[in-house]
Design a protein around this motif. Structure first.
Motif, PDB file in Angstrom:
ATOM      1  N   HIS A  77      31.577  25.598 -57.574  1.00 49.83           N
ATOM      2  CA  HIS A  77      30.296  26.305 -57.465  1.00 49.83           C
ATOM      3  C   HIS A  77      29.454  26.068 -58.722  1.00 49.83           C
ATOM      4  O   HIS A  77      30.005  25.895 -59.815  1.00 49.83           O
ATOM      5  CB  HIS A  77      30.596  27.807 -57.298  1.00 49.83           C
ATOM      6  N   GLU A 127      30.068  24.503 -52.002  1.00 47.16           N
ATOM      7  CA  GLU A 127      28.703  24.578 -52.387  1.00 47.16           C
ATOM      8  C   GLU A 127      28.518  24.146 -53.849  1.00 47.16           C
ATOM      9  O   GLU A 127      29.216  24.595 -54.745  1.00 47.16           O
ATOM     10  CB  GLU A 127      28.152  25.988 -52.176  1.00 47.16           C
ATOM     11  N   HIS A 164      23.776  25.010 -52.956  1.00 42.69           N
ATOM     12  CA  HIS A 164      23.484  26.372 -53.403  1.00 42.69           C
ATOM     13  C   HIS A 164      22.299  26.265 -54.355  1.00 42.69           C
ATOM     14  O   HIS A 164      22.394  25.610 -55.389  1.00 42.69           O
ATOM     15  CB  HIS A 164      24.713  26.969 -54.104  1.00 42.69           C
ATOM     16  N   HIS A 188      22.191  25.819 -48.051  1.00 47.01           N
ATOM     17  CA  HIS A 188      22.834  27.037 -47.575  1.00 47.01           C
ATOM     18  C   HIS A 188      22.063  28.238 -48.099  1.00 47.01           C
ATOM     19  O   HIS A 188      21.472  28.178 -49.177  1.00 47.01           O
ATOM     20  CB  HIS A 188      24.310  27.048 -48.003  1.00 47.01           C
ATOM     21  N   ASP A 238      27.396  33.658 -45.083  1.00 46.10           N
ATOM     22  CA  ASP A 238      27.743  33.700 -46.504  1.00 46.10           C
ATOM     23  C   ASP A 238      28.600  34.943 -46.760  1.00 46.10           C
ATOM     24  O   ASP A 238      28.583  35.500 -47.850  1.00 46.10           O
ATOM     25  CB  ASP A 238      26.508  33.678 -47.421  1.00 46.10           C
TER      26      ASP A 238
HETATM   27 ZN   LIG Z   1      25.776  30.066 -52.496  1.00 47.99          ZN
END
Ligand SMILES: [Zn+2]
Ligand SMILES: [Zn+2]
Length: 289
Positions: A77, A127, A164, A188, A238
């Motif tokens: 992430h 992501e 992301h 997303h 999510d």
């Molecule tokens: Zn995210």
């Protein structure tokens, strides 16, 4: 009382099955079987399980191998990459701290993501992207380096890229352009306005809408949804985050997708079944399953 006592009730089932294009089953209460069964009972028959760190990415790949209804994506992430570089043990995982941090630790972690991305049940890389909201200026360099590496991995393996983008629209779009985006790129929890939706549409980027499109203050999101080409629109939870109205603040899970699909259908002025059919086709095309 069980910890899911405040879980919202089951919505009316969708007549046309759809996929939750972005979820985190590993952060939700209950077992994977329970979560999938509950989702399937209301027409959410497929989920994309998204990895956020090495441990979560391995788990996503294992879970997708075990269940036909689950597809995996793997990544570090955007808020994880700086933690690995800085050896911060407070992150989602402790790999960075164990390795003492540094750019080498990030390279090692990326090599593992690369290995996982080659697996057949792994349909996407993400992501990844940029998060200027939760990561300060000291993390920008690590975040960008990680993002560029994920783009390269996605392209080399022919997998979808899951973006992301939090408070970082211009930089995300710029880096995608500089690196050359993969054939299939998904924003997303799409958070841009109608103007950005036009940019994404021209580039062929998918826009995945989450429960926050139902929030009172989210008119710009609804405006974006109204103008996005239908063939580029996806839906996601999510979960456990971003529970749609009227359940905002309570735990989210894939079985709540119908609530968001109905709100989206209203924005588009579309029949629920027609929208569900499009969402289902689009998600399968975006993740090539
Ligand atoms: Zn995210
Ligand atoms: Zn997520």
């Amino acid at each position: 009382m069980p910890s899911n006592a405040e879980a919202p009730p089951l919505p009316d089932p969708l007549r046309v099955p759809v996929a939750d294009s972005h979820t985190h089953l590993d952060m939700q209460s209950g077992t994977v079987e329970e979560g999938l069964a509950k989702a399937a009972s209301v027409g959410v028959t497929t989920v994309v399980q998204v990895g956020c760190d090495l441990k979560g990415s391995r788990w996503a790949a294992e879970t997708a191998a075990a269940y036909d209804a689950v597809h995996a994506t793997v990544a570090l992430h955007p808020n994880e990459a700086p933690r690995i570089v800085h050896g911060d043990p407070g992150g989602w995982s402790r790999q960075g701290a164990r390795q003492g941090g540094g750019a080498g630790a990030l390279d090692e972690a990326l090599a593992e993501i690369d290995r996982l991305a080659a697996l057949p049940q792994v349909k996407g890389v993400g992501e990844t992207g940029l998060d200027h909201f939760r990561t300060g200026p000291e993390g920008v360099e690590a975040q960008e380096r990680s993002f560029r590496a994920h783009i390269e991995i996605a392209k080399r393996h022919g997998k979808a890229l899951v973006i992301h983008d939090r408070d970082a629209h211009a930089d995300v779009l710029r880096i995608l352009k500089e690196e050359g985006a993969p054939e299939r790129t998904v924003f997303h929890c799409y958070s841009g306005d109608a103007e950005m939706a036009a940019v994404c549409a021209r580039a062929g980027y998918y826009m995945s809408f989450a429960g926050n499109m139902t929030f009172k203050n989210a008119q710009p999101l609804r405006d974006a949804l109204a103008v996005a080409p239908l063939e580029l629109v996806l839906v996601e939870t999510d979960a456990p985050f971003l529970t749609p109205v009227p359940y905002r603040g309570r735990p989210n899970a894939p079985y709540l997708i119908p609530v968001t699909v109905r709100a989206m259908a209203a924005v588009r002025g579309l029949d629920e079944d027609a929208l569900a059919t499009a969402l289902s086709t689009n998600t399968a095309r975006a993740f090539d399953y």
